[in-house]
Scaffold this active site. Structure first.
Site, mmCIF file in Angstrom:
data_model
loop_
_atom_site.group_PDB
_atom_site.id
_atom_site.type_symbol
_atom_site.label_atom_id
_atom_site.label_comp_id
_atom_site.label_asym_id
_atom_site.label_seq_id
_atom_site.Cartn_x
_atom_site.Cartn_y
_atom_site.Cartn_z
ATOM 1 C CG HIS A 162 -7.384 -10.661 -7.089
ATOM 2 N ND1 HIS A 162 -6.704 -10.514 -8.198
ATOM 3 C CD2 HIS A 162 -7.483 -12.063 -7.166
ATOM 4 C CE1 HIS A 162 -6.653 -11.359 -8.812
ATOM 5 N NE2 HIS A 162 -6.977 -12.621 -8.187
ATOM 6 C CG ASP A 171 -11.669 -15.472 -13.069
ATOM 7 O OD1 ASP A 171 -11.241 -16.097 -12.109
ATOM 8 O OD2 ASP A 171 -10.983 -15.214 -14.147
ATOM 9 C CB SER A 190 -5.822 -1.852 -2.674
ATOM 10 O OG SER A 190 -6.512 -2.900 -2.875
ATOM 11 C CD GLU A 219 -13.374 -10.720 -3.230
ATOM 12 O OE1 GLU A 219 -13.517 -11.865 -3.119
ATOM 13 O OE2 GLU A 219 -12.139 -10.053 -3.288
ATOM 14 C CG ASP A 232 -3.067 -8.241 -3.785
ATOM 15 O OD1 ASP A 232 -2.380 -9.284 -3.488
ATOM 16 O OD2 ASP A 232 -3.768 -7.542 -2.581
ATOM 17 C CG HIS A 255 -1.947 -1.165 1.126
ATOM 18 N ND1 HIS A 255 -2.775 -1.807 1.966
ATOM 19 C CD2 HIS A 255 -2.624 -1.669 -0.019
ATOM 20 C CE1 HIS A 255 -3.475 -2.630 1.840
ATOM 21 N NE2 HIS A 255 -3.508 -2.700 0.369
#
Length: 275
Positions: free
Chosen positions: A41, A137, A94, A112, A158, A18
């Protein structure tokens, strides 16, 4: 689908990732033209550190808990933002960090797949016209949602690295993005458990001739035990001007606060592929 970042929020990898993310976003903000961020993600956006998951692991104590309050200009931007977003009660993920830095014309797309986390994320940003939340996805979303209409921005990848082949999928996604969205910045997080998978990942990018990749890494111990999270890296393609030098300073300032006196700790930025 089983991975829940709440157990790991605010750990040493989050801090490094971060702090570097803030620097990347500042690079985008240096120019007036609007930009978009795709977070593939996303998790739930922000994490209550008093909840059972972070309390069970306590990982944040050896992450943000060791860094907060540091009087260091290289870390000030990140730390001030984390505190403004709720620390020590919460640690911002994030999505929260990115959203806090957007200007009125900028936008954020969040992906997500976990059903409960997606519902939490959607509720968090319901009614926010600058944030779109997708239940899809991540690897499919990268193909579907890029390039951006703004023609500039950041793709943050991520993965949880709980499935076989994540490094291969990551290398393929970066190569594809650099081909179809050359103006975009790509930032991909990866764990450092031992060196062989990381070397193979970097070699895959070199073999694919993916241009302009650097690796910003921090390890808190020699990465010899593949059962432990010994460090992490952020692979950045098409980094903003000056980011490479800035990242090296950020990691150098984080290392003495996050390392625990074990042999082999270190941090730095290396060039993986030429510009």
């Amino acid at each position: 689908m089983n991975y829940r970042h709440a157990f790991h929020a605010g750990n040493f990898c989050d801090v490094a990732k971060h702090a570097l993310l803030v620097a990347l976003l500042r690079g985008l903000l240096a120019k007036p033209k609007p930009f978009r961020v795709l977070d593939t993600h996303a998790g739930i956006g922000s994490y209550d550190l008093s909840a059972p998951e972070p309390q069970r692991t306590g990982e944040w104590r050896d992450g943000i808990g060791r860094v907060s309050g540091a009087d260091d200009p290289a870390l000030a931007d990140y730390l001030q933002l984390v505190e403004a977003l709720g620390y020590p009660a919460e640690y911002p993920g994030s999505p929260a960090i990115t959203r806090a830095l957007l200007r009125p014309g900028d936008s954020l797309a969040l992906c997500e797949l976990h059903p409960e986390d997606h519902a939490t994320l959607r509720a968090r940003y319901r009614g926010d016209g600058q944030v779109a939340v997708h239940k899809r996805d991540a690897w499919e979303a990268i193909e579907a949602l890029t390039p951006f209409p703004e023609r500039r921005g950041l793709v943050l990848i991520d993965p949880p690295f709980e499935q076989e082949g994540e490094f291969d999928r990551l290398a393929a996604a970066i190569a594809r993005l650099r081909h179809r969205f050359r103006a975009g910045i790509v930032a991909a997080w990866y764990p450092v458990k031992h060196r062989a998978p990381v070397r193979a990942f970097h070699h895959a990018l070199q073999d694919a001739a993916v241009p302009d990749c650097i690796a910003a890494e921090i390890v808190i111990r020699e990465p010899l035990d593949p059962t432990r999270l010994n460090g992490c890296g952020l692979l950045v393609a098409n980094a903003p001007f000056g980011f490479e030098e800035q990242a090296a300073v950020i990691l150098a300032r984080l290392l003495p606060r996050l390392s625990r006196g074990e042999d082999g700790a270190g941090a730095g930025v290396t060039r993986v592929t030429p510009e």
